[in-house]
Design an enzyme around this catalytic site. Structure first.
Site, PDB file in Angstrom:
ATOM      1  N   ILE A  53       0.839  -1.203   0.000  1.00 21.06           N
ATOM      2  CA  ILE A  53       0.000   0.000   0.000  1.00 21.06           C
ATOM      3  C   ILE A  53       0.875   1.255   0.000  1.00 21.06           C
ATOM      4  O   ILE A  53       0.620   2.212  -0.747  1.00 21.06           O
ATOM      5  CB  ILE A  53      -0.985  -0.041   1.181  1.00 21.06           C
ATOM      6  N   ASP A  63      15.538   1.034   9.761  1.00 19.44           N
ATOM      7  CA  ASP A  63      14.552   0.316  10.561  1.00 19.44           C
ATOM      8  C   ASP A  63      13.918   1.248  11.593  1.00 19.44           C
ATOM      9  O   ASP A  63      14.620   1.949  12.321  1.00 19.44           O
ATOM     10  CB  ASP A  63      15.262  -0.841  11.276  1.00 19.44           C
ATOM     11  N   THR A  71      -6.813  -0.941  10.465  1.00 16.72           N
ATOM     12  CA  THR A  71      -7.402  -2.118   9.808  1.00 16.72           C
ATOM     13  C   THR A  71      -8.798  -2.440  10.321  1.00 16.72           C
ATOM     14  O   THR A  71      -9.132  -2.143  11.475  1.00 16.72           O
ATOM     15  CB  THR A  71      -6.491  -3.348  10.064  1.00 16.72           C
ATOM     16  N   TYR A 127      -2.758  -9.004  15.902  1.00 16.40           N
ATOM     17  CA  TYR A 127      -2.594  -7.996  14.851  1.00 16.40           C
ATOM     18  C   TYR A 127      -3.589  -6.844  15.055  1.00 16.40           C
ATOM     19  O   TYR A 127      -3.208  -5.672  15.098  1.00 16.40           O
ATOM     20  CB  TYR A 127      -2.791  -8.631  13.461  1.00 16.40           C
ATOM     21  N   GLY A 140     -10.184 -17.736  12.985  1.00 14.15           N
ATOM     22  CA  GLY A 140     -10.216 -16.280  13.162  1.00 14.15           C
ATOM     23  C   GLY A 140     -10.894 -15.504  12.053  1.00 14.15           C
ATOM     24  O   GLY A 140     -10.861 -14.276  12.053  1.00 14.15           O
TER      25      GLY A 140
END
Ligand code: UFG
Length: 323
Positions: free
Chosen positions: A11, A49, A115, A139, A283
């Site tokens: 994305i 990073d 999300t 997550y 899930g």
């Protein structure tokens, strides 16, 4: 200059391609899942990073950053259940490092990729931003934790932010030069297209006994270029001072079942799929469909590309895949 963290990912790279039309862009990415080739050549690329504060400080010392877009996260639900600390370390702890440096340099505009997994298993037909956020995996929790941290920082330090909760991102850039490339691939549309290209023997449908019209799970697929446009609008609203602490869903408002997606892939490509019905995947909620009314009424954004266009663009990319 806009800092795009994770700008080499699926994305992020599509947003960078839009953003470079109007802004100077620096991308920070550790290339753990991203691709250097996916970063538009008009953007500056820094390999580094987010978990390493020196890498982040170096970027802020080197470039006049006015806002940050943050795409750098792990995003596989199943993996997050197996290895939660990997998710909390990267998605939460590294984001805190980024936010600390932002506060140090008084950069207070932030666009955050969140999300639909923050909603868990919703009991509503169309999920809006007021729906309960009860994630059912690490997550989703890692993303919700960051959303909460952003709220606290807005109160303490005047952070201005827009959280964008993506539903099922799919498709590829119309140029077919960038697209979705995960290893391993777990997402439905690329898996179906790989099978149609002969790169996989079969497609496993994870459960055909859900409480949906055809028994397979329903999702809201959204073209990655539509997602990219929403980021540009959100950034413009923050920079103009029109928005300060908002959460928006990004979806189409239309749900498609797994079977419908496979049928549409067959129709768009003219190739017959080899499908088997398999067990449910742990899930998976039966249905996840967004109401995107809020971002339409406030920023004028709506998805313009339907499932056929998503699949047609993804197909072009997969046939011509460059990385
Ligand atoms: N599916 C199959 N077979 C496959 C792959 C997927 O039947 O080989 C099904 C899944 O069970 C699900 C649907 O296709 O019902 C879509 O699955 P994806 O893996 O493509 O996407 P998800 O809906 O699981 O995941 C997306 C985002 C996640 C986010 C999640 C929220 O990719 O980042 O929505 O639930 F967390």
């Amino acid at each position: 200059m806009i800092l795009v963290v994770g700008g080499a990912g699926y994305i992020g790279s599509h947003v960078v391609k839009e953003l470079v039309e109007t802004e100077e862009v620096v991308v920070l990415d550790n290339l753990s899942t991203g691709h250097r080739e996916a970063v538009d050549s008009r953007a500056i690329f820094v390999k580094g990073d987010l978990g390493n504060v020196d890498d982040v400080l170096m970027v802020f010392r080197s470039y006049p950053i006015k806002a940050v877009m943050h795409f750098a996260a792990y995003s596989l639900v199943g993996e997050s259940v197996m290895d939660p600390l990997k998710y909390y370390q990267n998605n939460v702890a590294s984001t805190i490092t980024l936010l600390k440096v932002m506060m140090k340099f008084k950069v207070k505009k932030f666009i955050f990729s969140s999300t639909a997994a923050t909603y868990g298993i919703p009991d509503v037909k169309l999920i809006d931003e007021t729906s309960a956020t009860t994630p059912i995996n690490p997550y989703g929790r890692s993303k919700l934790m960051v959303e909460q941290i952003l709220g606290d920082l807005a109160a303490s330090d005047g952070l201005k932010y827009v959280v964008l909760r993506y539903f099922n991102a799919a498709g590829a850039h119309a140029s077919a030069r960038i697209g979705e490339s995960h290893d391993p691939e777990t997402h439905l549309i690329p898996i179906v297209l790989q099978q149609l290209l002969g790169k996989r023997e079969k497609i496993s449908v994870f459960g055909a006994d859900y409480d949906t019209p055809d028994g397979t799970c329903i999702r809201d697929y959204i073209h990655v270029t539509d997602l990219a446009h929403a980021h540009i609008l959100a950034l413009q609203a923050l920079v103009a001072g029109k928005k300060s602490t908002e959460v928006y869903n990004l979806g189409n408002g239309h749900g498609y079942s797994v079977k419908e997606v496979i049928e549409t892939c067959e129709k768009v490509t003219g190739v017959k799929a080899n499908v088997e019905i398999a067990d449910r995947r742990a899930g998976d909620p039966a249905r996840l469909v967004a109401s995107a009314d809020k971002i339409f009424s406030e920023l004028g954004w709506k998805a313009e590309r339907n499932l056929e266009k998503i699949i047609a663009d993804a197909w072009k990319w997969h046939r011509n895949q460059e990385y």
